[in-house]
Design a protein around this motif. Structure first.
Motif, PDB file in Angstrom:
ATOM      1  N   SER A 173       0.852  -1.188   0.000  1.00 59.01           N
ATOM      2  CA  SER A 173       0.000   0.000   0.000  1.00 59.01           C
ATOM      3  C   SER A 173       0.891   1.242   0.000  1.00 59.01           C
ATOM      4  CB  SER A 173      -0.909  -0.014   1.231  1.00 59.01           C
ATOM      5  OG  SER A 173      -0.144   0.177   2.407  1.00 59.01           O
ATOM      6  N   ASN A 174       0.344   2.382   0.430  1.00 56.32           N
ATOM      7  CA  ASN A 174       1.162   3.587   0.572  1.00 56.32           C
ATOM      8  C   ASN A 174       1.546   3.810   2.032  1.00 56.32           C
ATOM      9  OD1 ASN A 174      -1.432   4.535   1.547  1.00 56.32           O
ATOM     10  ND2 ASN A 174      -0.708   6.629   1.232  1.00 56.32           N
ATOM     11  N   LYS A 175       1.469   2.764   2.839  1.00 54.68           N
ATOM     12  CA  LYS A 175       1.791   2.889   4.255  1.00 54.68           C
ATOM     13  C   LYS A 175       3.147   2.265   4.591  1.00 54.68           C
ATOM     14  CE  LYS A 175      -2.894   2.926   6.213  1.00 54.68           C
ATOM     15  NZ  LYS A 175      -2.761   4.206   6.951  1.00 54.68           N
ATOM     16  N   LEU A 176       3.829   2.880   5.555  1.00 60.18           N
ATOM     17  CA  LEU A 176       4.953   2.254   6.236  1.00 60.18           C
ATOM     18  C   LEU A 176       4.501   1.954   7.668  1.00 60.18           C
ATOM     19  CD1 LEU A 176       7.991   4.457   5.132  1.00 60.18           C
ATOM     20  CD2 LEU A 176       7.355   2.194   4.264  1.00 60.18           C
ATOM     21  N   TYR A 177       4.725   0.726   8.101  1.00 56.32           N
ATOM     22  CA  TYR A 177       4.333   0.296   9.442  1.00 56.32           C
ATOM     23  C   TYR A 177       5.582   0.192  10.327  1.00 56.32           C
ATOM     24  CZ  TYR A 177      -0.086  -1.051   7.253  1.00 56.32           C
ATOM     25  OH  TYR A 177      -1.271  -1.036   6.565  1.00 56.32           O
ATOM     26  N   PHE A 178       5.443   0.617  11.567  1.00 53.27           N
ATOM     27  CA  PHE A 178       6.548   0.578  12.519  1.00 53.27           C
ATOM     28  C   PHE A 178       6.287  -0.514  13.546  1.00 53.27           C
ATOM     29  CE2 PHE A 178       6.115   4.901  10.906  1.00 53.27           C
ATOM     30  CZ  PHE A 178       7.379   5.070  10.335  1.00 53.27           C
ATOM     31  N   LEU A 179       7.245  -1.432  13.685  1.00 50.24           N
ATOM     32  CA  LEU A 179       7.094  -2.600  14.542  1.00 50.24           C
ATOM     33  C   LEU A 179       8.081  -2.546  15.697  1.00 50.24           C
ATOM     34  CD1 LEU A 179       5.873  -3.439  11.732  1.00 50.24           C
ATOM     35  CD2 LEU A 179       6.667  -5.758  12.214  1.00 50.24           C
ATOM     36  N   ASP A 180       7.648  -3.023  16.834  1.00 46.53           N
ATOM     37  CA  ASP A 180       8.525  -3.176  17.990  1.00 46.53           C
ATOM     38  C   ASP A 180       9.587  -4.226  17.652  1.00 46.53           C
ATOM     39  OD1 ASP A 180       9.313  -4.738  20.566  1.00 46.53           O
ATOM     40  OD2 ASP A 180       8.452  -2.876  21.329  1.00 46.53           O
ATOM     41  N   PRO A 181      10.872  -3.922  17.810  1.00 42.39           N
ATOM     42  CA  PRO A 181      11.908  -4.874  17.413  1.00 42.39           C
ATOM     43  C   PRO A 181      11.950  -6.131  18.272  1.00 42.39           C
ATOM     44  CG  PRO A 181      12.887  -3.017  18.563  1.00 42.39           C
ATOM     45  CD  PRO A 181      11.441  -2.674  18.339  1.00 42.39           C
ATOM     46  N   ASN A 182      11.445  -6.058  19.479  1.00 44.71           N
ATOM     47  CA  ASN A 182      11.488  -7.212  20.381  1.00 44.71           C
ATOM     48  C   ASN A 182      10.291  -8.142  20.195  1.00 44.71           C
ATOM     49  OD1 ASN A 182      13.925  -6.379  21.793  1.00 44.71           O
ATOM     50  ND2 ASN A 182      12.669  -4.780  22.715  1.00 44.71           N
ATOM     51  N   THR A 183       9.115  -7.556  19.995  1.00 47.02           N
ATOM     52  CA  THR A 183       7.907  -8.375  19.862  1.00 47.02           C
ATOM     53  C   THR A 183       7.428  -8.501  18.418  1.00 47.02           C
ATOM     54  OG1 THR A 183       6.407  -6.487  20.138  1.00 47.02           O
ATOM     55  CG2 THR A 183       7.186  -7.585  22.146  1.00 47.02           C
ATOM     56  N   GLN A 184       7.964  -7.624  17.545  1.00 42.08           N
ATOM     57  CA  GLN A 184       7.563  -7.568  16.132  1.00 42.08           C
ATOM     58  C   GLN A 184       6.092  -7.182  15.961  1.00 42.08           C
ATOM     59  OE1 GLN A 184       9.369 -10.731  17.086  1.00 42.08           O
ATOM     60  NE2 GLN A 184      11.022  -9.242  16.944  1.00 42.08           N
ATOM     61  N   GLN A 185       5.492  -6.586  16.964  1.00 44.02           N
ATOM     62  CA  GLN A 185       4.105  -6.151  16.870  1.00 44.02           C
ATOM     63  C   GLN A 185       4.029  -4.727  16.322  1.00 44.02           C
ATOM     64  OE1 GLN A 185       1.410  -8.362  17.541  1.00 44.02           O
ATOM     65  NE2 GLN A 185       3.276  -9.586  17.307  1.00 44.02           N
ATOM     66  N   GLU A 186       3.035  -4.477  15.467  1.00 42.43           N
ATOM     67  CA  GLU A 186       2.869  -3.159  14.870  1.00 42.43           C
ATOM     68  C   GLU A 186       2.473  -2.129  15.926  1.00 42.43           C
ATOM     69  OE1 GLU A 186       0.120  -3.583  11.631  1.00 42.43           O
ATOM     70  OE2 GLU A 186       1.230  -5.306  10.831  1.00 42.43           O
ATOM     71  N   MET A 187       3.183  -0.992  15.907  1.00 41.06           N
ATOM     72  CA  MET A 187       2.932   0.068  16.874  1.00 41.06           C
ATOM     73  C   MET A 187       2.209   1.250  16.242  1.00 41.06           C
ATOM     74  SD  MET A 187       6.592   0.116  18.897  1.00 41.06           S
ATOM     75  CE  MET A 187       7.491   0.614  17.409  1.00 41.06           C
ATOM     76  N   ASP A 191       1.381   7.346   6.332  1.00 41.37           N
ATOM     77  CA  ASP A 191       1.008   7.315   4.921  1.00 41.37           C
ATOM     78  C   ASP A 191       2.080   8.039   4.103  1.00 41.37           C
ATOM     79  OD1 ASP A 191      -1.394   5.994   5.427  1.00 41.37           O
ATOM     80  OD2 ASP A 191      -2.461   7.867   5.773  1.00 41.37           O
ATOM     81  N   VAL A 192       2.375   7.503   2.928  1.00 41.03           N
ATOM     82  CA  VAL A 192       3.429   8.058   2.078  1.00 41.03           C
ATOM     83  C   VAL A 192       2.801   8.783   0.894  1.00 41.03           C
ATOM     84  CG1 VAL A 192       5.420   7.502   0.628  1.00 41.03           C
ATOM     85  CG2 VAL A 192       5.053   6.272   2.783  1.00 41.03           C
ATOM     86  N   TYR A 193       3.257  10.033   0.684  1.00 44.93           N
ATOM     87  CA  TYR A 193       2.748  10.875  -0.392  1.00 44.93           C
ATOM     88  C   TYR A 193       3.900  11.563  -1.119  1.00 44.93           C
ATOM     89  CZ  TYR A 193      -2.051  10.550   1.370  1.00 44.93           C
ATOM     90  OH  TYR A 193      -3.285  10.087   1.769  1.00 44.93           O
ATOM     91  N   ASP A 194       3.712  11.764  -2.434  1.00 43.80           N
ATOM     92  CA  ASP A 194       4.561  12.672  -3.176  1.00 43.80           C
ATOM     93  C   ASP A 194       3.698  13.779  -3.753  1.00 43.80           C
ATOM     94  OD1 ASP A 194       3.291  11.647  -5.430  1.00 43.80           O
ATOM     95  OD2 ASP A 194       5.044  10.569  -6.166  1.00 43.80           O
ATOM     96  N   GLU A 195       4.227  14.546  -4.684  1.00 45.10           N
ATOM     97  CA  GLU A 195       3.494  15.705  -5.191  1.00 45.10           C
ATOM     98  C   GLU A 195       2.250  15.321  -5.999  1.00 45.10           C
ATOM     99  OE1 GLU A 195       6.268  14.858  -8.676  1.00 45.10           O
ATOM    100  OE2 GLU A 195       5.990  14.306  -6.584  1.00 45.10           O
ATOM    101  N   ASN A 196       2.132  14.033  -6.353  1.00 48.02           N
ATOM    102  CA  ASN A 196       0.971  13.577  -7.120  1.00 48.02           C
ATOM    103  C   ASN A 196      -0.091  12.902  -6.267  1.00 48.02           C
ATOM    104  OD1 ASN A 196       2.072  14.334  -9.725  1.00 48.02           O
ATOM    105  ND2 ASN A 196       3.521  12.653  -9.424  1.00 48.02           N
ATOM    106  N   GLY A 197       0.206  12.655  -5.005  1.00 47.49           N
ATOM    107  CA  GLY A 197      -0.743  11.978  -4.126  1.00 47.49           C
ATOM    108  C   GLY A 197      -0.119  10.750  -3.472  1.00 47.49           C
ATOM    109  N   GLN A 198      -0.951   9.743  -3.209  1.00 47.96           N
ATOM    110  CA  GLN A 198      -0.468   8.526  -2.565  1.00 47.96           C
ATOM    111  C   GLN A 198       0.582   7.825  -3.417  1.00 47.96           C
ATOM    112  OE1 GLN A 198      -3.545   5.771  -1.556  1.00 47.96           O
ATOM    113  NE2 GLN A 198      -4.678   7.190  -0.282  1.00 47.96           N
ATOM    114  N   VAL A 199       1.612   7.293  -2.756  1.00 43.26           N
ATOM    115  CA  VAL A 199       2.609   6.464  -3.444  1.00 43.26           C
ATOM    116  C   VAL A 199       2.343   5.024  -3.024  1.00 43.26           C
ATOM    117  CG1 VAL A 199       5.053   6.015  -3.850  1.00 43.26           C
ATOM    118  CG2 VAL A 199       4.260   8.350  -3.441  1.00 43.26           C
ATOM    119  N   ASN A 200       1.621   4.302  -3.865  1.00 45.33           N
ATOM    120  CA  ASN A 200       1.246   2.925  -3.567  1.00 45.33           C
ATOM    121  C   ASN A 200       2.310   1.948  -4.039  1.00 45.33           C
ATOM    122  OD1 ASN A 200      -1.417   3.408  -2.390  1.00 45.33           O
ATOM    123  ND2 ASN A 200      -2.003   4.079  -4.438  1.00 45.33           N
TER     124      ASN A 200
END
Length: 281
Positions: A173-187, A191-200
């Protein structure tokens, strides 16, 4: 309320104070005892990123049976995860940079798992699968599986990197997810955008000097993303780097030698790994 005006004066909204993405703007007009309202959608996008071309500095052999999904450089070796493409098996490999020789390999049940991105985290390797909603934590030396972990909001595994504090994951998708390095659970996510909109279709990732470098699936482009804001601050155009690329063996694989300041790229089933230099346009 973000702004107001009286009589026929224009109302201006400073978009710098609004979050990126599509936003609903509503307005109310008061005249005596009557109230009229209107709504509109606007998309807030960042300024155009800095554009880069490339110069090939060096070429190294790359295994044409490697359907590359994840790539990282450490101490003279490449660590590479592969998917089940072109008749090859899902695997994790340690590869000699200069010769392209596979020095160590662990294969997975390719009928069950389609391998995706990976990253090194200390003495561990964290590796994703595509649609299984499951990732692996392996011993970096032995490649032995130590644990598995489930995904949460991200429904697929595409790319993975490590910034020293967090695992950073893409899911197409256009998302970057950040995970806990010890549990690997999403925290959290951005959303990622450039001058044209979402970067999928954000794919394989590499963390370099505070930025996330991301392959964009089926495009010969690497987006340079500020992970705190989601803004694409740079873009590397790699069109023409590999003359043999066809459908299903696109550019995918970014590795960086921090000590030597060397940037490497390759692709699925490519016969070459390129060391490149970014050229500002």
């Amino acid at each position: 309320m973000v702004a107001s005006g009286k009589d026929t004066s224009a109302v201006q909204v400073d978009s710098k104070n609004l979050a990126l993405g599509t936003r609903n703007i509503s307005a109310k007009v008061y005249q005596g005892t009557s109230i009229d309202s209107a709504n509109a959608y606007i998309t807030i996008v960042p300024p155009a990123p800095k554009e880069y071309g490339f110069e090939i500095v060096n070429k190294f052999p790359h295994d044409t049976t490697a359907f590359t999904q994840g790539l990282q450089y450490e101490n003279g070796f490449l660590y590479e995860s592969t998917g089940s493409g072109g008749g090859t098996l899902t695997s994790l490999r340690r590869v000699d940079l200069k010769t392209g020789k596979v020095l160590q390999k662990k294969e997975f049940d390719s009928e069950k798992y389609f391998g995706e991105g990976m990253t090194i985290m200390g003495d561990k390797i964290v590796m994703l699968t595509w649609k299984n909603m499951e990732g692996f934590v392996l011993n970096k030396s032995s490649f032995e599986l130590e644990k598995t972990f489930p995904y949460k909001d991200s429904k697929e595994g595409w790319g993975l990197t490590y910034d020293g504090k967090r695992l950073i994951k893409s899911d197409g998708s256009n998302k970057l997810y950040f995970l806990d390095p010890n549990t690997q659970q999403e925290m959290s996510s951005v959303d990622v955008y450039d001058e044209n909109g979402q970067v999928n279709f954000l794919n394989e990732l590499e963390y370099i000097d505070g930025k996330v470098y991301a392959n964009v699936y089926e495009k010969d482009v690497i987006a340079i993303i500020n992970p705190e804001t989601g803004i694409v601050e740079g873009r590397i155009n790699l069109v023409g780097i590999y003359q043999h690329a066809q459908y299903d063996n696109e550019l995918n694989g970014i590795a960086y030698d921090q000590a030597g300041k060397r940037l490497f790229v390759t692709g699925k089933l490519w016969n070459t790994l390129f060391e490149i230099k970014m050229i500002a346009r």
